[in-house]
Design a protein around this motif. Structure first.
Motif, PDB file in Angstrom:
ATOM      1  N   ALA A 186       0.687  -1.176   0.004  1.00 11.22           N
ATOM      2  CA  ALA A 186       0.124  -0.037   0.126  1.00 11.22           C
ATOM      3  C   ALA A 186       0.981   1.133   0.042  1.00 11.22           C
ATOM      4  O   ALA A 186       0.388   2.247  -0.515  1.00 11.22           O
ATOM      5  CB  ALA A 186      -1.003  -0.070   1.212  1.00 11.22           C
ATOM      6  N   THR A 187       2.112   1.245   0.570  1.00 15.83           N
ATOM      7  CA  THR A 187       2.699   2.400   0.667  1.00 15.83           C
ATOM      8  C   THR A 187       4.191   2.365   0.832  1.00 15.83           C
ATOM      9  O   THR A 187       4.634   1.301   1.043  1.00 15.83           O
ATOM     10  CB  THR A 187       2.237   3.234   2.177  1.00 15.83           C
ATOM     11  OG1 THR A 187       2.700   2.235   3.356  1.00 15.83           O
ATOM     12  CG2 THR A 187       0.939   3.795   2.138  1.00 15.83           C
ATOM     13  N   ASP A 201       2.069   6.608  -2.070  1.00 17.36           N
ATOM     14  CA  ASP A 201       1.085   5.665  -2.562  1.00 17.36           C
ATOM     15  C   ASP A 201       1.643   4.616  -3.183  1.00 17.36           C
ATOM     16  O   ASP A 201       2.154   4.895  -4.390  1.00 17.36           O
ATOM     17  CB  ASP A 201      -0.351   6.359  -3.138  1.00 17.36           C
ATOM     18  CG  ASP A 201      -1.287   5.283  -3.362  1.00 17.36           C
ATOM     19  OD1 ASP A 201      -1.078   4.132  -2.971  1.00 17.36           O
ATOM     20  OD2 ASP A 201      -2.256   5.794  -3.787  1.00 17.36           O
ATOM     21  N   THR A 203       0.328   1.950  -4.497  1.00 18.51           N
ATOM     22  CA  THR A 203      -0.816   1.479  -5.298  1.00 18.51           C
ATOM     23  C   THR A 203      -0.773   1.973  -6.869  1.00 18.51           C
ATOM     24  O   THR A 203      -1.516   1.370  -7.563  1.00 18.51           O
ATOM     25  CB  THR A 203      -2.120   1.536  -4.843  1.00 18.51           C
ATOM     26  OG1 THR A 203      -2.516   2.746  -4.618  1.00 18.51           O
ATOM     27  CG2 THR A 203      -2.186   0.837  -3.363  1.00 18.51           C
TER      28      THR A 203
END
Length: 248
Positions: A186-187, A201, A203
């Motif tokens: 995710a990060t 981010d 993603t």
């Protein structure tokens, strides 16, 4: 009381040994503390390209006195007039926490980095084999009071970068500092001396296994006009590099 104080001091880690990462659920899975008499070539290969103002030489990589030394010199090699150095992990890693403690060289002219990217086996920095590049620290020694972090998406094309940031610091050539990166699906989180300095981010780009790079080259980056020859020979000193994996 004196006995209690002596025991308490004896149990403290030495000043040169920062606390281990204690992120929730993480355990140390791979490291090099550079305590041997030579580079562990079971763990590392050499950076060997000619880029910007220097050629990177294996002979400039040395392990001594508990440090990895990337030695920086004014000498002709290839078509360059300076030599730098670098090592690249043989093992690949993906999600986890990465950390290195090191000191940058004095004097203008050197681009020193701790970063993550898939290595194509050439000894150079071609991004054709990687999805992402995570720049945990890029310091141009003309500016010792800060460094850059950045996250690159290389493949699939086109190239994009996310979250580029300049981090202000004390003089990075005067003392050792700790640089970290936590990479999850995710990060991407970047740390300086334990403090979070940037979040990206993850993603927004595809993920691939990545190698660990520790390097320093002579370069015009950072608006550098020339290498400060009066500070040579010099060296980047790495105290350790560590990778922590999430418990399953």
């Amino acid at each position: 009381m004196m006995l209690y104080l002596a025991l308490a001091l004896a149990l403290q880690p030495p000043a040169s040994e920062p606390p281990r990462w204690t992120g929730e659920g993480y355990t140390l899975a791979w490291s090099d503390e550079f305590t041997s008499k030579s580079l562990d070539t079971k763990k590392w290969v050499f950076r060997t390209d000619s880029k910007h103002w220097s050629t990177q030489k294996p002979e400039n990589v040395r392990v001594a006195d508990g440090f990895l030394r990337l030695e920086l010199k004014k000498e002709d090699a290839g078509d360059k007039h300076y030599t730098g150095a670098g090592v690249i992990s043989k093992k690949t890693f993906t999600y986890g926490y990465y950390e290195a403690r090191f000191k940058t060289p004095p004097g203008a002219g050197w681009h020193s980095s701790f970063w993550l990217m898939t290595h194509d086996g050439s000894g150079g920095t071609s991004p054709k084999a990687t999805n992402q590049e995570l720049d945990i620290i890029e310091n141009d020694s003309i500016s010792p009071l800060g460094y850059g972090v950045n996250t690159h998406k290389w493949n699939p094309e086109p190239h994009q970068s996310f979250g580029g940031k300049h981090v202000k610091t004390p003089d990075l050539s005067a003392d050792f500092h700790t640089f970290g990166c936590e990479f999850t699906p995710a990060t991407v989180k970047y740390y300086f001396d334990g403090a979070l300095v940037q979040t990206v981010d993850a993603t927004k780009f595809a993920h691939s296994p990545q190698h660990i790079w520790l390097t320093s080259i002579a370069s015009q980056l950072g608006r550098t006009t020339a290498v400060d020859d009066t500070k040579l020979p010099a060296a980047v000193l790495f105290d350790y590099v560590r990778y922590y994996e999430k418990k399953r």
